[in-house]
Design a protein around this motif. Structure first.
Motif, PDB file in Angstrom:
ATOM      1  N   VAL A 347     -27.396   9.918  25.919  1.00  0.00           N
ATOM      2  CA  VAL A 347     -26.258  10.273  25.483  1.00  0.00           C
ATOM      3  C   VAL A 347     -26.312  11.950  25.636  1.00  0.00           C
ATOM      4  N   VAL A 348     -25.005  12.368  26.228  1.00  0.00           N
ATOM      5  CA  VAL A 348     -25.188  13.996  26.457  1.00  0.00           C
ATOM      6  C   VAL A 348     -24.227  14.568  25.318  1.00  0.00           C
ATOM      7  N   SER A 349     -24.748  15.389  24.861  1.00  0.00           N
ATOM      8  CA  SER A 349     -24.232  16.017  23.883  1.00  0.00           C
ATOM      9  C   SER A 349     -23.412  17.259  24.529  1.00  0.00           C
ATOM     10  N   MET A 350     -22.287  17.297  24.287  1.00  0.00           N
ATOM     11  CA  MET A 350     -21.226  18.178  24.750  1.00  0.00           C
ATOM     12  C   MET A 350     -21.613  19.670  24.183  1.00  0.00           C
ATOM     13  N   LYS A 351     -21.975  19.726  22.772  1.00  0.00           N
ATOM     14  CA  LYS A 351     -22.142  20.895  22.030  1.00  0.00           C
ATOM     15  C   LYS A 351     -23.909  21.198  22.641  1.00  0.00           C
ATOM     16  N   ASP A 352     -24.285  20.613  22.540  1.00  0.00           N
ATOM     17  CA  ASP A 352     -25.835  20.832  22.939  1.00  0.00           C
ATOM     18  C   ASP A 352     -26.536  20.913  24.156  1.00  0.00           C
ATOM     19  N   ASP A 353     -25.830  20.121  25.071  1.00  0.00           N
ATOM     20  CA  ASP A 353     -26.456  19.987  26.398  1.00  0.00           C
ATOM     21  C   ASP A 353     -25.508  21.070  27.605  1.00  0.00           C
ATOM     22  N   TRP A 354     -24.369  21.170  27.151  1.00  0.00           N
ATOM     23  CA  TRP A 354     -23.410  21.982  28.142  1.00  0.00           C
ATOM     24  C   TRP A 354     -23.294  23.447  27.832  1.00  0.00           C
ATOM     25  N   GLN A 355     -23.509  24.382  28.642  1.00  0.00           N
ATOM     26  CA  GLN A 355     -23.418  25.728  28.423  1.00  0.00           C
ATOM     27  C   GLN A 355     -22.123  26.232  28.540  1.00  0.00           C
TER      28      GLN A 355
END
Length: 363
Positions: A347-355
């Motif tokens: 699960v990719v967190s948009m807030k946590d994983d994307w600069q």
């Protein structure tokens, strides 16, 4: 065999506090590579077949923050592309499938194709007084997003009637003209600029490592094909979606394809594995989605006997994009999230994983 190796996702998925916005200046490093990919300049099979190991992702995934999600992707690609690895996958079998709405570009507050449909249906409405009692028409006019989400097939049928009788070339021009002028209500940018920069980088990274990338979407192929190659580097023949019946006809001595008032295939939910089978003929080894509509595609990919990677985008960034999941009427992430936690999908967190979220606005 699953190659995720993540144990923190259930904790992260249920968390509510994430790190704040951090900008990145490294995005420019990928501009040239994405531009080449968007021009259809993919790596020839003869080159990828001899690639002994994965292309380094430090420079090619600058918009991905270092963490479990990025590391999982790196490890998976390295494992399946390194000759001699027990998980090596030949280039011909390196199939990666991506949902479009909410996975490659935004989908709130309304699926972008539905925004296009609304304009088209309104223009055709005077010729169809019978639509006044049609629930899909009422939902479109009222912008009732919840109703629209539950009436997707009926909405597609409505637009099929609205644009029936048009040649495919004329319809293609209608889409291009709309995209050239339409703007998103929140960001005031063209819809085609609201593609996700981290995903552009991932698509380019996968292709550089011998993967063939496909879109598998509930949206129609007619709507996606006019712009997908320029935006993502994915050519029309690698776009799988819902479709309308077309018929070959002769007009003024010229053969042409004319749209008929009937939906041919709905490529959503359980339709996605069917669309993959019909159009690709190989089971993917990587699938990326964002909602319950992608559940069956992810299950199908994860059921493979060899290495595979299933990923979900979690929209949890209300500042830079939107925050929604289990109760959303558009792009609902509920059952697929539960299965991701249970089965160890990434699960990719948009807030946590994307600069960063979107590419810089075009001047």
């Amino acid at each position: 065999m699953q190659l995720n190796g993540q144990s923190r996702w259930s904790e992260r998925a249920m968390g509510s506090i994430y790190s704040g916005f951090r900008s990145t200046f490294g995005v420019a490093l990928l501009v040239l590579g994405v531009a080449l990919g968007a021009s259809g300049c993919t790596t020839p099979a003869s080159t990828t077949a001899s690639t002994p190991s994965a292309v380094n992702s430090t420079a090619t995934l600058p918009s991905w923050r270092d963490g479990p999600a990025k590391q999982t992707i790196q490890k998976f690609v390295a494992d399946v592309t390194r000759e001699g690895s027990p998980n090596y996958v030949p280039p011909a079998a390196r199939i990666a499938v991506f949902d479009n709405d909410g996975t490659l570009w935004s989908e709130q507050p309304l699926y972008f194709q539905f925004a296009f449909m609304l304009d088209q249906v309104k223009a055709a409405a005077p010729k169809h007084p019978e639509w006044k009692n049609n629930p899909a028409f009422k939902a479109l006019v009222a912008k009732d997003y919840g109703a629209l989400a539950s009436l997707q097939k009926q909405v597609l049928q409505l637009i099929a009637v609205a644009n029936s009788g048009m040649t495919v070339d004329d319809y293609d021009k209608t889409i291009r003209d709309w995209l050239a002028t339409a703007r998103h209500p929140k960001f005031n940018r063209p819809y085609t600029e609201l593609v996700y920069q981290p995903q552009l980088e991932l698509l380019a990274y996968l292709r550089a490592n011998g993967f063939k990338t496909f879109i598998v979407s509930g949206g129609t192929i007619e709507f996606m094909r006019p712009w997908a190659e320029k935006a993502y580097g994915i050519p029309p023949e690698q776009v799988i979606g819902s479709s309308q019946v077309v018929q070959y006809q002769m007009h003024d001595g010229q053969g042409t394809l004319v749209r008929q008032p009937k939906i041919d295939f709905v490529d959503d939910g359980p339709g996605k594995p069917v669309g993959i089978y019909r159009n690709i003929g190989r089971k993917p080894i990587l699938a990326f989605g964002n909602s319950d509509g992608d559940l069956q595609m992810l299950q199908y990919t994860a059921s493979g006997s060899g290495p595979h990677l299933a990923l979900l985008v979690h929209h949890d960034d209300a500042v830079r994009e939107f925050a929604y999941d289990r109760t959303s009427k558009i792009g609902k992430l509920d059952k697929a999230w539960d299965e991701a936690i249970a089965d160890g999908w990434t699960v990719v967190s948009m807030k946590d994983d994307w600069q960063t979220i979107y590419p810089a606005p075009k001047q």
